[in-house]
Scaffold this active site. Structure first.
Site: not given
Ligand code: GLU
Length: 494
Positions: A260-263, A265
């Site tokens: 995911s985007k958060r991961k 990052e």
């Protein structure tokens, strides 16, 4: 029939790295079969529309070497290529489904639907649907008389068009990657095809476009697999032959789970293609890496340029299981391409520009060429030329903390002893060979290993504990400057 595939992103943001892989697999498949690669912009969700996204998608694909054969900027007879410009087609086809009793008008308000769900939940149905059972008690063209329906339409009452999903049916199809996939229609809502704002849903637009654009193979991410049965029902309702389906494996984060985007990052993985484009990554390296993220050529070979990938790519070698994004592997590819595919000549203008931009006066082309030659084998990404090359142009302002740990009690004495020998070399004889001899003499006289002298000298010259070959670097920097930097370090570090 010639192969036609499409990459169909929604312009809701910058092109994601997973989107780039989907585009790449479509492109490789198209080229392998001498077919056509179409870019279709799926912009029916107005609320999530981002105006620069389309431009970013096109530029990112071009940067990566993916050539679009047809698209909004390259129209052909199958256009337009933006769904927002194809609205009348969706209306026409939705109408056709109503006439053939495969779809119906539904006039229920949000509150009425909510009420129905609440009622069913209370009577023990945990996930109530607008389906073959409930539709019978709702406000739609199946329950109202024809006159009532006409009246509502003429009055301009809000409506949606829904697909009549059959009650108990199994939708089965062959996925090129997953094999036979089957879904029970009992789990499906009567899918909304046309929304009350007149826009089609993804499902209707996608199927109508794939059919009318004569797409032969739909190659897309696994997250769309659950939409496939709805699409199959639509193909059946229209009486159209569905395209061949292939759902690509998910891209996984190294720590597990979907990337995911958060991961990404938190794990230091850039997610937007833009970050690679402007982050000095080699496009060929990224492409080579992405090609192997869920596919392999069936042998041990790892390095393939675009044309070799096009030649080798087949869907039967795409894996079912998730593919882990290994950033180290990407950097391995990047380094490989910097070392083997970027020549000094081709690097020079870019490096000169980067040096100048960071305040280094890199006007002397001969000097610059020597610097780039010395550093070439050391960098894995071209932006590393700047931090690694800075010391050729200016004395270190401070010393790296980690490097300082390698400056021992003996260092000052050893550096001074080396200075004593370097002073004896005439300015014009200050060559890598002469410097090496001076070092050998120092090491002999002081009875220490090479590293004991080399490391503090390196720190004194560059402020770092690593870098290019020291002797030629010293030759380039010149005698006076080298001595001055070493004296400064002795003075400062003792
Ligand atoms: N618009 C969808 C997306 O954003 C397309 C999915 C498909 O390829 O059918 O990826």
């Amino acid at each position: 029939m010639s192969v036609r595939v499409r990459f169909a992103p929604s312009p809701t943001g910058f092109l994601h790295i997973g989107g780039l892989r989907t585009a790449l697999y479509n492109y490789l498949f198209a080229r392998h079969h001498k077919g056509t690669f179409v870019l279709r912009i799926e912009d029916t969700d107005q609320s999530r529309y981002v105006s620069d996204a389309e431009q970013d998608i096109i530029e990112s694909l071009e940067w990566a070497g993916i050539q679009i054969d047809e698209g909004p900027h390259k129209p052909s007879s199958f256009g337009p290529y933006r769904q927002s410009e194809r609205k009348e087609r969706y209306h026409k086809f939705a109408q056709q489904l109503i006439e053939q009793d495969h779809a119906y008008y539904a006039f229920d308000t949000t509150e009425e639907i909510e009420e129905m769900r609440e009622r069913l939940k209370k009577s023990g149905n945990p996930s109530p649907k607008y389906d073959s059972i409930t539709r019978q008690s709702m406000k739609n063209s199946l329950t109202l008389s024809q006159d009532q329906v006409q009246e509502k339409l003429q009055q301009g009452d809000e409506y949606v068009i829904r697909l009549k999903v059959p009650r108990r049916d199994t939708v089965k199809f062959k996925d090129e990657i997953r094999g036979i996939v089957s879904f029970d229609t009992a789990g499906l809502d009567d899918q909304v095809l046309l929304k009350s704002d007149g826009m089609p849903t993804y499902h209707l637009a996608n199927v109508v476009d794939d059919h009318t654009m004569e797409i032969t193979h739909v190659i897309r991410g696994e997250e769309w697999l659950s939409s496939a049965p709805k699409h199959m029902l639509l193909y059946k309702a229209f009486g159209w032959e569905p395209p061949t389906m292939a759902h690509l494996p998910l891209i996984m984060s190294p720590s597990g789970g979907k990337l995911s985007k958060r991961k990404a990052e938190t794990e230091g993985i850039p997610v937007n293609t833009k970050e690679y484009r402007f982050g000095y990554y080699e496009p060929e390296a990224l492409i080579n890496f992405l090609a192997f993220l869920g596919w392999n050529p069936g042998d041990d070979s790892e390095v393939h340029n675009m044309s070799s990938l096009c030649e080798k790519f087949t869907l039967d070698r795409v894996s079912k299981g998730g593919a882990v994004f290994n950033y180290k592997k990407l950097m391995w590819y990047n380094e490989y391409y910097v070392h083997h595919h970027r020549t000094i000549e081709d690097l020079l203008p870019q490096i000169q520009q980067m040096f100048s931009a960071s305040g280094l006066k890199a006007n002397d082309a001969t000097f610059l060429k020597m610097v780039v030659t010395l550093l070439h084998e050391r960098v894995s990404k071209v932006d590393e030329f700047v931090p690694m090359g800075r010391f050729f142009y200016e004395a270190p302002k401070d010393y790296n903390e980690k490097a300082l740990k390698k400056w021992s009690d003996q260092s000052a004495v050893l550096v001074k002893s080396f200075i004593g020998r370097l002073i004896e070399i005439a300015e014009q004889e200050f060559t890598a060979v002469a410097i090496k001899h001076a070092l050998e003499a120092t090491v002999d006289a002081e009875s220490v290993g090479f590293g004991k002298v080399m490391m503090p000298v390196r720190i004194a010259l560059s402020g770092q504990s690593f870098g290019p070959d020291l002797f030629p670097a010293m030759e380039l920097i010149g005698k006076t400057e080298c001595l001055s930097r070493m004296q400064t370090a002795v003075g400062r570090l003792g």
